[in-house]
Design an enzyme around this catalytic site. Structure first.
Site, mmCIF file in Angstrom:
data_model
loop_
_atom_site.group_PDB
_atom_site.id
_atom_site.type_symbol
_atom_site.label_atom_id
_atom_site.label_comp_id
_atom_site.label_asym_id
_atom_site.label_seq_id
_atom_site.Cartn_x
_atom_site.Cartn_y
_atom_site.Cartn_z
ATOM 1 N N SER A 42 -77.169 -86.269 50.358
ATOM 2 C CA SER A 42 -76.097 -86.940 49.655
ATOM 3 C C SER A 42 -74.914 -87.010 50.607
ATOM 4 O O SER A 42 -74.913 -86.374 51.662
ATOM 5 C CB SER A 42 -75.723 -86.174 48.379
ATOM 6 O OG SER A 42 -74.663 -86.823 47.710
ATOM 7 N N ARG A 43 -73.891 -87.770 50.229
ATOM 8 C CA ARG A 43 -72.689 -87.815 51.071
ATOM 9 C C ARG A 43 -71.882 -86.533 50.951
ATOM 10 O O ARG A 43 -70.993 -86.267 51.749
ATOM 11 C CB ARG A 43 -71.843 -89.020 50.691
ATOM 12 C CG ARG A 43 -72.355 -90.310 51.306
ATOM 13 C CD ARG A 43 -71.545 -91.499 50.869
ATOM 14 N NE ARG A 43 -71.803 -92.653 51.735
ATOM 15 C CZ ARG A 43 -71.710 -93.905 51.326
ATOM 16 N NH1 ARG A 43 -71.376 -94.173 50.078
ATOM 17 N NH2 ARG A 43 -71.941 -94.893 52.162
ATOM 18 N N HIS A 85 -77.551 -99.960 50.343
ATOM 19 C CA HIS A 85 -78.969 -100.037 50.717
ATOM 20 C C HIS A 85 -79.169 -100.433 52.181
ATOM 21 O O HIS A 85 -80.004 -99.860 52.879
ATOM 22 C CB HIS A 85 -79.720 -101.040 49.826
ATOM 23 C CG HIS A 85 -79.961 -100.531 48.447
ATOM 24 N ND1 HIS A 85 -80.575 -101.289 47.472
ATOM 25 C CD2 HIS A 85 -79.672 -99.347 47.859
ATOM 26 C CE1 HIS A 85 -80.659 -100.582 46.355
ATOM 27 N NE2 HIS A 85 -80.111 -99.411 46.562
ATOM 28 N N LYS A 103 -84.145 -101.374 44.009
ATOM 29 C CA LYS A 103 -83.707 -102.737 43.802
ATOM 30 C C LYS A 103 -82.325 -102.712 43.110
ATOM 31 O O LYS A 103 -81.957 -101.687 42.518
ATOM 32 C CB LYS A 103 -84.726 -103.545 42.998
ATOM 33 C CG LYS A 103 -85.358 -103.025 41.706
ATOM 34 C CD LYS A 103 -84.672 -102.258 40.844
ATOM 35 C CE LYS A 103 -85.086 -101.656 39.609
ATOM 36 N NZ LYS A 103 -84.417 -100.402 39.462
ATOM 37 N N ASP A 184 -78.190 -105.629 38.977
ATOM 38 C CA ASP A 184 -78.707 -104.419 38.348
ATOM 39 C C ASP A 184 -79.763 -104.722 37.300
ATOM 40 O O ASP A 184 -80.778 -104.025 37.212
ATOM 41 C CB ASP A 184 -77.557 -103.640 37.709
ATOM 42 C CG ASP A 184 -77.779 -102.143 37.776
ATOM 43 O OD1 ASP A 184 -78.389 -101.595 36.843
ATOM 44 O OD2 ASP A 184 -77.368 -101.520 38.766
#
Length: 332
Positions: A42-43, A85, A103, A184
């Site tokens: 994760s960041r 992405h 996606k 989304d």
């Protein structure tokens, strides 16, 4: 693919720690004979460690680069918002990892093409996580249509909407995260139409935009030189029934609800009683199994979710956004 110390098992890394990452990881952990989850990134190190503890993952990284550089990882599942992405998947592909990317594949077709060219140039596996294509009911639908069960397809109808309301700060309303209904939710109806009819020859669309400038309620009309049409909608302001219908010259197939995760549909043919088809429940495990099948077989792309198809869907989504006037950060 790197060699695993545990014969037969594919070693997964999870990039991001949100809801879809958790759902996918839970499914992977059920595939004990085939897969193991060895790292998460994760960041922020704290969120990575919390996720690792929750799922019993050995290594947690506070940066994406550390995961990409982990020699014990065969394939990375990228579960960030679409806006990240291109960077996240590109980082992993450049480090020699296979990638399953959520996606919508990217924000736009330019980014998608860059990822595909990177993967193909390196001979690395890349697949969009369009789990709908891998689910048994949709695979059965595709086979029936290809076998001519309803004749030539002439119309596809599909919708996907959530009622919300979503706060202005929610990612679905955030232009910086490529928010809005289209990428989304609309990606499902559009991908459904692409599966059955391919890339459209004409694209028309209308949308109501939010104050932030993303689409809230969108209608899409796709036209094909064959004479077929697709009528699609998506929304973050209305909970639609998520139905889908595929109509051909000799019959139709109806999904009464939840077409993208359906376990049943009904075939109507002229002169015949309606015929119900049932299938195993939809699950993220099927896309994971397809990735691992491809890796073991040495296939750089999945025939179920081909990269050319993902590129075509992104081109259609780009055209829809052009029609409705939605631009994201960094786009011309």
């Amino acid at each position: 693919m790197a060699h695993s110390e545990k014969p037969g098992k594919i070693r997964w890394g999870i990039l991001a720690t949100g809801g879809i990452a958790a759902a996918f990881t839970a499914e992977l952990l059920e595939l004990k004979e085939d897969a193991e989850v060895v790292a998460v990134a994760s960041r922020g190190e704290a969120s990575a460690k919390a996720f690792a503890e929750r799922f019993g993952i050995p290594r947690a990284y506070g940066s994406w680069t550390e995961l990409a550089d982990d020699p014990e990882v065969d394939v990375v599942y990228v579960a960030t918002p679409h806006s990240a992405h291109r960077v996240a998947a590109g980082l992993c592909l450049s480090a020699g990892k296979a990638v399953l990317c959520e996606k919508s594949f990217t924000v736009n077709a330019v980014e998608a093409r860059e990822l595909v060219e990177l993967a193909r140039g390196r001979g690395s596996f890349l697949m969009e996580a369009m789990w709908m294509y891998c689910n048994p009911a949709i695979r059965r639908l595709d086979a029936l249509v290809r076998d001519g069960a309803i004749g030539e397809v002439r119309a596809v109808h599909a919708d996907f909407g959530l009622s919300g309301p979503f706060e202005p700060t929610h990612r679905l309303r955030d232009p910086a995260q490529a928010g809005g209904a289209l990428l989304d939710l609309g990606v499902y109806p559009v991908s459904f139409a692409h599966l059955l009819l391919g890339e459209p020859d004409e694209v028309q669309a209308w949308a109501r935009l939010t104050e932030e400038g993303v689409d809230a309620n969108t209608g899409i009309l796709l036209g094909y030189d064959s004479g077929a049409v697709a009528v699609l909608s998506c929304s973050i302001t209305a909970g639609t029934p998520t139905t889908a219908t595929v109509t051909g010259t000799t019959g139709r197939i109806e999904f009464p609800h939840g077409f993208f995760h359906a376990d049943r549909f009904v075939l109507h043919r002229e002169g015949h009683d309606p015929e119900e088809f049932t299938a195993p429940a939809a699950s993220l495990r099927y896309e994971a199994e397809e990735v691992m099948r491809c890796l073991r077989a040495g296939e750089p792309e999945s025939p179920l979710v081909p990269l050319d198809g993902s590129l075509a869907v992104m081109r259609t989504l780009d055209t829809v956004r052009d029609r409705i006037g939605v631009r994201y950060a960094g786009e011309a």
